[in-house]
Design an enzyme around this catalytic site. Structure first.
Site, PDB file in Angstrom:
ATOM      1  N   SER A   1       0.942  -1.149  -0.017  1.00 56.24           N
ATOM      2  CA  SER A   1      -0.074  -0.234  -0.110  1.00 56.24           C
ATOM      3  C   SER A   1       1.086   1.274  -0.114  1.00 56.24           C
ATOM      4  CB  SER A   1      -0.849   0.149   1.190  1.00 56.24           C
ATOM      5  OG  SER A   1      -0.165   0.393   2.421  1.00 56.24           O
ATOM      6  N   LYS A   2       0.332   2.363   0.206  1.00 53.06           N
ATOM      7  CA  LYS A   2       1.069   3.624  -0.008  1.00 53.06           C
ATOM      8  C   LYS A   2       2.219   3.781   1.153  1.00 53.06           C
ATOM      9  CE  LYS A   2      -2.160   6.310  -2.731  1.00 53.06           C
ATOM     10  NZ  LYS A   2      -3.386   5.613  -2.248  1.00 53.06           N
ATOM     11  N   ARG A   3       1.716   2.914   2.328  1.00 56.67           N
ATOM     12  CA  ARG A   3       2.704   3.076   3.417  1.00 56.67           C
ATOM     13  C   ARG A   3       4.053   2.435   3.260  1.00 56.67           C
ATOM     14  NH1 ARG A   3      -1.447   0.341   6.988  1.00 56.67           N
ATOM     15  NH2 ARG A   3      -2.292   0.059   5.147  1.00 56.67           N
TER      16      ARG A   3
END
Ligand code: GLU
Length: 330
Positions: free
Chosen positions: A264-266
């Site tokens: 994910s963007k994390r």
């Protein structure tokens, strides 16, 4: 974009990103493998922009997706922002009239019904990646005529208030063969229940849009992440109802972070922003090739060489691959 002279019109593949953020290693893996698959057959590769979710889709993300693909050498023959090719527009937000027409055809079969349950509605335009968890619709708005509990007259009355449109899913197994994961049998009435075609706010569902687009664009092979394997069954059901020819499906392993979770963007270190800073295109292709099982190690490799070594038999068929050694890019 590419020189398309002499292409084989029989094979058409596509990459269909949702422009909701910068691509990560997992998106790149899908893009590379779908490109390799169709190019190994001398076919054409479409870039379709899946911006059904107006809140999360951004033009600047589309531009970055295009830039990242070109940086890797992945040129598309059709689609993209320039709408190259005969089957445009290639951006879903400009194709609503086609979805409308398909919905009309489905409605005329008597298999759809209005639903005023709003909770499950909210997630309906997103591609239901299995890792996100799925909900099975309980069928509370299904009318008596389709084996439900709601009197038909009440169901009819719901047509006059804002409503979601659902497709009735009869019991029974959808069977298909995935190129990498083999024979699949899915009873959609148990796995997802009657699914959404259009949300109450008018937003089109991923399942309907993707089938209409793939069929109208002549796509012969769908290569994408393993978490959409179950969606293939929903889509095949729609292909059959709409009388379209089904493409071949090939789901490829998901790339997960060191904790085994879908990227994910994390996972900033595996986003294209960081990857482009840390690696050359050949180094990154070496990583993708190795994770996919096409290369024996992470040595840099060109796209041309990757195409030479590509074969479906060599691809790793575990559902996910993890990248423990890339906790942070050097
Ligand atoms: N747009 C979907 C996504 O980015 C992919 C859909 C597909 O390949 O069928 O997750």
């Amino acid at each position: 974009m590419c020189d398309t002279s002499g292409y084989n019109t029989q094979a058409i593949g596509r990459f269909a990103p949702s422009p909701t953020g910068r691509m990560h290693l997992g998106n790149i893996m899908t893009a590379v493998l779908s490109w390799l698959s169709v190019k190994s057959r001398g076919g054409r590769w479409i870039l379709r922009i899946e911006d059904l979710d107006p809140q999360r889709s951004r033009l600047e993300h589309v531009k970055l997706i295009e830039d990242d693909l070109l940086w890797l050498g992945l040129e598309w023959d059709e689609g993209g922002l320039d709408d190259l090719g005969p089957s445009g527009p290639y951006t879903q937000s400009r194709r609503y009239n086609y979805y409308e027409e398909a919905l009309r055809r489905l409605t005329s079969t008597g298999q759809t019904y209005p639903c005023t349950c709003t909770r499950a509605d909210l997630l309906a335009t997103q591609a239901p990646h299995q890792s996100d968890g799925r909900r099975v619709y309980t069928g509370s708005c299904r009318p008596l005529r389709l084996g439900g509990y709601l009197p038909d007259s009440e169901s009819e009355a719901r047509q006059r208030v804002p409503h979601t449109v659902r497709l009735y899913m009869p019991q029974g197994k959808i069977e298909f063969t995935d190129r990498l994961y083999g024979r699949q049998q899915v009873d959609l009435s148990k796995e997802c229940g009657d699914f959404v075609l259009r949300r109450a706010d008018g937003a089109w569902s991923y399942q309907l849009a993707v089938v209409v687009d793939d069929a109208m664009m002549g796509v012969t092979e769908v290569v994408r992440g393993h978490d959409l394997l179950l969606s293939a069954a929903q889509q095949i059901y729609l292909y059959r109802l709409l009388g379209y020819r089904e493409p071949e499906f090939a789901h490829v392993p998901l790339v997960c972070n060191s904790e085994g979770r879908r990227l994910s963007k994390r996972d900033a270190s595996l986003s294209m922003e960081s990857l482009r800073r840390a690696y050359t295109p050949e180094q990154l292709l070496g990583i993708v090739g190795s994770l996919a099982g096409l290369c024996t190690d992470y040595s840099p490799i060109t796209l041309t060489r990757l195409l030479e070594v590509f074969s479906w038999e060599r691809l790793r068929s575990v559902p996910i691959v993890t990248v423990p050694e890339y906790k942070g890019c050097k």
